[in-house]
Scaffold this active site. Structure first.
Site, short mmCIF file in Angstrom:
data_model
loop_
_atom_site.label_atom_id
_atom_site.label_comp_id
_atom_site.label_asym_id
_atom_site.label_seq_id
_atom_site.Cartn_x
_atom_site.Cartn_y
_atom_site.Cartn_z
N LYS A 64 0.72 -1.49 0.24
CA LYS A 64 -0.09 -0.31 -0.02
C LYS A 64 1.17 1.30 -0.25
CE LYS A 64 -3.64 -1.97 2.08
NZ LYS A 64 -4.97 -2.09 1.13
N CYS A 102 -14.21 -4.85 3.40
CA CYS A 102 -13.53 -5.34 4.63
C CYS A 102 -14.24 -4.38 6.00
CB CYS A 102 -11.92 -5.93 3.92
SG CYS A 102 -11.84 -7.01 2.71
N1 PLP Z 1 -6.46 -2.39 8.00
C1 PLP Z 1 -7.13 -1.49 7.18
C2 PLP Z 1 -6.95 0.04 7.39
C3 PLP Z 1 -6.65 -2.01 5.83
O1 PLP Z 1 -6.88 -0.94 5.05
C4 PLP Z 1 -6.70 -3.04 5.07
C5 PLP Z 1 -6.31 -3.45 3.76
O2 PLP Z 1 -6.91 -2.67 3.34
C6 PLP Z 1 -5.98 -3.94 5.73
C7 PLP Z 1 -5.63 -3.58 7.53
C8 PLP Z 1 -5.04 -5.35 6.02
O3 PLP Z 1 -3.90 -5.19 4.58
P1 PLP Z 1 -3.38 -6.34 3.24
O4 PLP Z 1 -4.34 -6.72 3.18
O5 PLP Z 1 -2.37 -5.94 3.03
O6 PLP Z 1 -3.19 -7.49 5.09
#
Ligand code: PLP
Length: 408
Positions: free
Chosen positions: A225, A367
């Protein structure tokens, strides 16, 4: 005043010059899901694969030592980026999700954790900061929020019980773009002698993070990200906490001595890094940090905030538009993401039609289903910004939305 040369920045991202459906220049506004990668990052990784590749930490030979040096230099790069005290506090993971799962699993195995243990989270959390705790056997106590995503801090104070093991909150919401009051959250957790984890997936790419100033006990981020490669992330943990937590996964590298009867564990941070790490991706992450710092986090942030304000101004002028996390009467502005709903046009239709015009946004619950339930909606359409986005792209988004509106 924006002093960045965005055109030359964009040239470092070949994908940005793609034509979508062989017709429309790409407008990539799905950066909260993942950012594009600059040449520096991709080339550093192919260079390492072509010229250095060897497994780290295990070999006496030249290549293995060189690969290990690069891997450990990347850890030091992350340490300075987060201003951690020591590289012992920097654990490489696959991303924010794995970082949170690591803490959840290890904490659940810690001696003294028994009998209905509780974790305090907020209403804004991503599923990774909900389900990881549930799987590890914790009950969730949730900080309520108002309609704009403001957390009820009085209610927060009352959630602490003798069973509270940890507070785990997002720094910036991936749906509303709301920044949580982390310094108050940390201070209040510590007043109760409870550690706190900050989910920095949506903050680390956009602002300077100083884990010592934040005084959080854990901080999680995802490399992909923040212009880095996929499959690499970081868990920062205060040494005192990482020392106390039992290991997460078992395997090579995380051990000191192994017998069939008994195993002793390696020093930090290796105790938490079982198996071959993605040592090529750690180099890529280090180069992503070089890229960000070469531009300057303050300049990056100013550019993105300007874009977000401009997008709010353009989009809120469209009749029937609702932007979540934006409140004109209080002046509350989202940070880097704009979740919107136009009249009764379904978010999936909006996203699909925007795609047909070359504009990549995200649709759905992002999500964060419990947050959707709190807002009484099923999903939103979300545009999210990165360093390489421009006001012209915001104009294209706004006119595409107007065009789609006229079709309904
Ligand atoms: N936490 C937040 C606030 C997120 O936006 C995301 C992914 O969009 C995650 C956790 C999970 O990240 P990852 O899928 O890179 O582990």
């Amino acid at each position: 005043m924006n002093t960045l040369d965005i055109n030359s920045i964009r040239e470092q991202f070949p994908i940005l010059s793609r034509k979508i459906y062989d017709k429309y220049p790409l407008v990539y506004l799905d950066n909260a899901a993942t950012t594009q990668k600059p040449r520096l990052v991709v080339e550093s990784m192919s260079e390492e694969y072509y010229n250095v590749n060897a497994n780290v930490h295990r070999g006496v030979h030249f290549l293995s030592q060189q690969a290990t040096d690069l891997h450990e230099a990347a850890r030091e790069r992350v340490r300075t980026f987060l201003n951690a005290r020591s590289t012992s506090e920097i654990v490489f993971t696959r991303g924010t999700t794995e970082s949170i799962n690591l803490v959840a699993t290890s904490l659940s195995r810690m001696k003294g954790i028994a009998g209905n243990p509780e974790i305090i989270v907020s209403s804004l959390e991503h599923h990774s900061n909900i389900v990881s705790w549930q799987l590890a056997g914790f009950r969730l106590c949730v900080i309520p929020m108002d309609d704009d995503g403001g957390l009820d801090m009085e209610a927060y104070r009352h959630l602490f019980t003798e069973r509270t093991c940890l507070v785990s909150v997002t720094h910036v919401s991936n749906v509303l773009g709301v920044e949580t009051p982390v310094s108050d959250l940390v201070r209040i957790a510590h007043e109760h002698n409870v550690p706190i984890l900050i989910d920095g997936a949506q903050s680390a790419p956009h602002r300077t993070i100083d884990v010592q100033a934040l005084d959080c006990d854990f901080f999680a981020l995802s490399g992909h990200k923040m212009y880095g490669p996929t499959g690499i992330g970081v868990l920062y943990g205060k040494e005192t906490w990482l020392d106390r937590l039992p290991p997460y996964m078992g395997g090579g590298e995380m051990i000191k001595n192994v017998s069939f009867e008994h195993t002793t564990f390696n020093a930090l941070p290796y105790k938490f890094e079982a198996g071959t790490p993605d040592y090529i991706a750690t180099t890529g992450l280090a180069r992503a940090i070089d890229f960000i710092e070469g531009i300057g986090m303050d300049a990056l942030r100013a550019h993105e905030e300007d874009l977000t304000r401009y997008a709010v101004e353009r989009l809120s002028g469209i009749e029937g538009m609702h932007i979540y996390g934006y409140n004109p009467s209080t002046g509350q502005m989202p940070h880097g993401v704009i979740s919107f709903q136009l009249g009764n046009i379904h978010h999936l239709d909006m996203g699909t039609l925007l795609d047909r015009l070359g504009i990549a946004v995200r649709t759905g619950h992002h999500c964060a289903e419990p947050l959707m339930h709190r807002l009484g909606i099923e999903g939103t359409c979300r545009a999210s910004f990165a360093l390489y986005n421009t006001r012209d792209e915001v104009d294209r988004l706004a006119s595409a939305i107007e065009r789609i509106k006229s079709m309904f």
